[in-house]
Design a protein around this motif. Structure first.
Motif, PDB file in Angstrom:
ATOM      1  N   ARG A 126       0.832  -1.196   0.000  1.00 46.47           N
ATOM      2  CA  ARG A 126       0.000   0.000   0.000  1.00 46.47           C
ATOM      3  C   ARG A 126       0.873   1.255   0.000  1.00 46.47           C
ATOM      4  NH1 ARG A 126      -4.594  -1.577   4.539  1.00 46.47           N
ATOM      5  NH2 ARG A 126      -5.413  -3.431   3.462  1.00 46.47           N
ATOM      6  N   LYS A 127       0.457   2.187  -0.802  1.00 53.60           N
ATOM      7  CA  LYS A 127       1.182   3.448  -0.854  1.00 53.60           C
ATOM      8  C   LYS A 127       0.804   4.319   0.341  1.00 53.60           C
ATOM      9  CE  LYS A 127       1.539   3.586  -5.890  1.00 53.60           C
ATOM     10  NZ  LYS A 127       1.247   4.364  -7.125  1.00 53.60           N
ATOM     11  N   LEU A 128       1.795   4.901   0.954  1.00 48.28           N
ATOM     12  CA  LEU A 128       1.542   5.786   2.088  1.00 48.28           C
ATOM     13  C   LEU A 128       0.898   7.074   1.604  1.00 48.28           C
ATOM     14  CD1 LEU A 128       4.876   5.346   4.081  1.00 48.28           C
ATOM     15  CD2 LEU A 128       2.670   4.300   4.572  1.00 48.28           C
ATOM     16  N   LYS A 129      -0.120   7.499   2.333  1.00 45.74           N
ATOM     17  CA  LYS A 129      -0.794   8.742   1.984  1.00 45.74           C
ATOM     18  C   LYS A 129       0.103   9.926   2.335  1.00 45.74           C
ATOM     19  CE  LYS A 129      -5.408   6.854   2.775  1.00 45.74           C
ATOM     20  NZ  LYS A 129      -6.673   7.010   3.527  1.00 45.74           N
ATOM     21  N   ASP A 130      -0.034  10.959   1.533  1.00 41.19           N
ATOM     22  CA  ASP A 130       0.722  12.179   1.795  1.00 41.19           C
ATOM     23  C   ASP A 130       0.070  12.924   2.960  1.00 41.19           C
ATOM     24  OD1 ASP A 130       2.427  11.588  -0.253  1.00 41.19           O
ATOM     25  OD2 ASP A 130       1.258  12.701  -1.744  1.00 41.19           O
ATOM     26  N   ILE A 131       0.717  12.866   4.113  1.00 41.96           N
ATOM     27  CA  ILE A 131       0.164  13.493   5.314  1.00 41.96           C
ATOM     28  C   ILE A 131       0.651  14.934   5.363  1.00 41.96           C
ATOM     29  CG2 ILE A 131       0.085  13.385   7.825  1.00 41.96           C
ATOM     30  CD1 ILE A 131       0.725  10.380   7.533  1.00 41.96           C
ATOM     31  N   PRO A 132      -0.246  15.910   5.439  1.00 41.46           N
ATOM     32  CA  PRO A 132       0.203  17.311   5.518  1.00 41.46           C
ATOM     33  C   PRO A 132       0.935  17.573   6.828  1.00 41.46           C
ATOM     34  CG  PRO A 132      -2.168  17.150   5.859  1.00 41.46           C
ATOM     35  CD  PRO A 132      -1.707  15.788   5.439  1.00 41.46           C
ATOM     36  N   THR A 175       3.027  22.487  22.012  1.00 38.16           N
ATOM     37  CA  THR A 175       2.140  22.346  20.856  1.00 38.16           C
ATOM     38  C   THR A 175       2.914  21.923  19.610  1.00 38.16           C
ATOM     39  OG1 THR A 175       0.655  24.026  21.773  1.00 38.16           O
ATOM     40  CG2 THR A 175       0.471  23.556  19.420  1.00 38.16           C
ATOM     41  N   ALA A 176       4.076  22.532  19.374  1.00 39.16           N
ATOM     42  CA  ALA A 176       4.893  22.143  18.221  1.00 39.16           C
ATOM     43  C   ALA A 176       5.352  20.688  18.341  1.00 39.16           C
ATOM     44  CB  ALA A 176       6.097  23.079  18.108  1.00 39.16           C
ATOM     45  N   LYS A 177       5.738  20.266  19.531  1.00 42.09           N
ATOM     46  CA  LYS A 177       6.175  18.875  19.714  1.00 42.09           C
ATOM     47  C   LYS A 177       5.022  17.899  19.513  1.00 42.09           C
ATOM     48  CE  LYS A 177       9.966  19.913  22.911  1.00 42.09           C
ATOM     49  NZ  LYS A 177      10.518  19.699  24.276  1.00 42.09           N
ATOM     50  N   ILE A 178       3.834  18.249  20.030  1.00 38.71           N
ATOM     51  CA  ILE A 178       2.676  17.350  19.902  1.00 38.71           C
ATOM     52  C   ILE A 178       2.293  17.168  18.438  1.00 38.71           C
ATOM     53  CG2 ILE A 178       0.192  17.213  20.361  1.00 38.71           C
ATOM     54  CD1 ILE A 178       0.812  18.505  23.108  1.00 38.71           C
ATOM     55  N   ARG A 179       2.322  18.247  17.656  1.00 44.33           N
ATOM     56  CA  ARG A 179       1.976  18.125  16.236  1.00 44.33           C
ATOM     57  C   ARG A 179       3.000  17.286  15.479  1.00 44.33           C
ATOM     58  NH1 ARG A 179       0.092  24.465  15.606  1.00 44.33           N
ATOM     59  NH2 ARG A 179      -1.914  24.200  16.701  1.00 44.33           N
ATOM     60  N   THR A 180       4.259  17.376  15.871  1.00 43.29           N
ATOM     61  CA  THR A 180       5.278  16.526  15.237  1.00 43.29           C
ATOM     62  C   THR A 180       5.057  15.062  15.586  1.00 43.29           C
ATOM     63  OG1 THR A 180       6.847  18.363  15.428  1.00 43.29           O
ATOM     64  CG2 THR A 180       7.751  16.192  14.970  1.00 43.29           C
ATOM     65  N   PHE A 181       4.722  14.786  16.846  1.00 47.45           N
ATOM     66  CA  PHE A 181       4.430  13.406  17.252  1.00 47.45           C
ATOM     67  C   PHE A 181       3.214  12.858  16.506  1.00 47.45           C
ATOM     68  CE2 PHE A 181       6.655  14.275  21.466  1.00 47.45           C
ATOM     69  CZ  PHE A 181       7.744  13.485  21.152  1.00 47.45           C
ATOM     70  N   GLU A 182       2.193  13.677  16.308  1.00 45.43           N
ATOM     71  CA  GLU A 182       0.996  13.218  15.595  1.00 45.43           C
ATOM     72  C   GLU A 182       1.319  12.828  14.153  1.00 45.43           C
ATOM     73  OE1 GLU A 182      -1.727  16.415  16.016  1.00 45.43           O
ATOM     74  OE2 GLU A 182      -2.483  15.760  17.975  1.00 45.43           O
ATOM     75  N   HIS A 193       3.731   5.859  11.449  1.00 46.67           N
ATOM     76  CA  HIS A 193       4.169   4.681  12.222  1.00 46.67           C
ATOM     77  C   HIS A 193       3.231   4.498  13.418  1.00 46.67           C
ATOM     78  CE1 HIS A 193       7.877   5.048   9.865  1.00 46.67           C
ATOM     79  NE2 HIS A 193       7.897   6.324  10.205  1.00 46.67           N
ATOM     80  N   PRO A 194       2.059   3.939  13.212  1.00 49.82           N
ATOM     81  CA  PRO A 194       1.073   3.839  14.304  1.00 49.82           C
ATOM     82  C   PRO A 194       1.454   2.879  15.419  1.00 49.82           C
ATOM     83  CG  PRO A 194       0.288   2.703  12.339  1.00 49.82           C
ATOM     84  CD  PRO A 194       1.546   3.404  11.934  1.00 49.82           C
ATOM     85  N   LYS A 195       2.448   2.030  15.211  1.00 51.77           N
ATOM     86  CA  LYS A 195       2.829   1.059  16.238  1.00 51.77           C
ATOM     87  C   LYS A 195       3.988   1.542  17.111  1.00 51.77           C
ATOM     88  CE  LYS A 195       1.244  -3.002  13.709  1.00 51.77           C
ATOM     89  NZ  LYS A 195       1.606  -4.360  13.219  1.00 51.77           N
ATOM     90  N   ASP A 196       4.388   2.776  16.945  1.00 49.34           N
ATOM     91  CA  ASP A 196       5.492   3.324  17.735  1.00 49.34           C
ATOM     92  C   ASP A 196       4.950   3.734  19.109  1.00 49.34           C
ATOM     93  OD1 ASP A 196       7.768   4.420  18.714  1.00 49.34           O
ATOM     94  OD2 ASP A 196       8.111   5.802  17.057  1.00 49.34           O
ATOM     95  N   LYS A 197       5.004   2.825  20.054  1.00 48.98           N
ATOM     96  CA  LYS A 197       4.410   3.072  21.371  1.00 48.98           C
ATOM     97  C   LYS A 197       5.233   4.045  22.214  1.00 48.98           C
ATOM     98  CE  LYS A 197       2.167  -1.440  21.550  1.00 48.98           C
ATOM     99  NZ  LYS A 197       2.005  -2.706  22.317  1.00 48.98           N
ATOM    100  N   ASN A 198       6.538   4.084  21.987  1.00 51.09           N
ATOM    101  CA  ASN A 198       7.382   4.976  22.775  1.00 51.09           C
ATOM    102  C   ASN A 198       7.047   6.437  22.494  1.00 51.09           C
ATOM    103  OD1 ASN A 198       9.370   5.852  24.475  1.00 51.09           O
ATOM    104  ND2 ASN A 198      11.070   5.430  23.087  1.00 51.09           N
TER     105      ASN A 198
END
Length: 242
Positions: A46-52, A124-131, A137-142
């Motif tokens: 599956r091709k990864l969607k372009d996430i803004p 806020t900047a860090k949270i948006r980067t984590f999102e 990578h939805p399985k990155d639990k750390n």
């Protein structure tokens, strides 16, 4: 014995040659079908969607934070400027610029680097980067745990600003585009046992109020009589009729 051994060796060679020929013929005859079946059996990639990204609005010609304030930067070559710009920068350098932009929106003064508003902008900047990272990578639990810790810290800062300085809280949420939902005062998981127990306690409380209603009415009448007597006594002492 020697002749028998040579005969067995020759027969074995003949069998191997026949097997090779048979495999080659079968492969040549069935290769299109086998190839088609193999293509169908391959897992679909599956091709990864372009996430803004929230870093897309940064212009690529902007210089990095460490080199923007150097006075000699205007006289260097264009190639050097391109190497020191955000076009060749990694995500860490872009994050520094983004944090600086968000901090400039909410800081109280040019020397403000640690107020509640500035801390909220950095988180806020860090949270948006984590999102964005967790979308890929939805399985990155750390990193999910780090994002939840940052969100909890930001909610505490916003709750304090909402309680102490509501105008600053509104401005911070507006400038940083944050939708704040206050945490409920008390939350409890509703179970069948808890519902039955609460209904029983309410019923007991209502019955107790009914039993004490007559006694409360009697006490209220006594209090009214004492208040009336005190008022009459005060009026008699002042010489005015009641």
């Amino acid at each position: 014995m020697l002749a028998l051994g040579r005969g067995l060796a020759g027969a074995a060679r003949g069998v191997l040659a026949a097997l090779r020929v048979g495999r080659g013929a079968a492969g040549a005859a069935c290769s299109p079908f086998i190839q088609t079946a193999r293509c169908y059996a391959r897992p679909v990639r599956r091709k990864l969607k372009d996430i803004p990204s929230h870093l897309d609005d940064l212009p690529p010609t902007m210089l990095k934070k460490d080199y923007a304030s150097i006075p000699v930067i205007n006289s260097v070559d264009d190639v050097v400027k391109r190497l020191l710009s955000l076009e060749m920068a990694n995500q860490r350098d872009k994050m520094k610029i983004k944090i600086q932009q968000l901090v400039e929106k909410v800081r109280r003064s040019p020397s403000d680097n640690g107020s509640f508003e500035v801390q909220t902008a950095i988180l806020t900047a860090k949270i948006r980067t984590f999102e964005e990272h967790l979308h890929r990578h939805p399985k990155d639990k750390n990193n999910r745990r780090r994002m939840l810790m940052a969100m909890d810290r930001r909610n505490k800062l916003l709750a304090y600003l909402r309680r102490v300085r509501y105008d600053v809280f509104e401005n911070t949420c507006k400038q940083l585009n944050i939708q704040y939902t206050p945490r409920p005062a008390y939350s409890r998981r509703v179970t069948k046992r808890w519902v039955v127990k609460k209904a029983f306690c309410v019923k007991v409380f209502q019955e107790a109020r009914k039993l004490k209603a007559a006694e409360r009415q009697k006490e209220r009448r006594k209090w009214q009589e004492r208040a009336r007597a005190a008022k009459e006594k005060q009026a008699q002492s002042e010489g005015t009729p009641v």
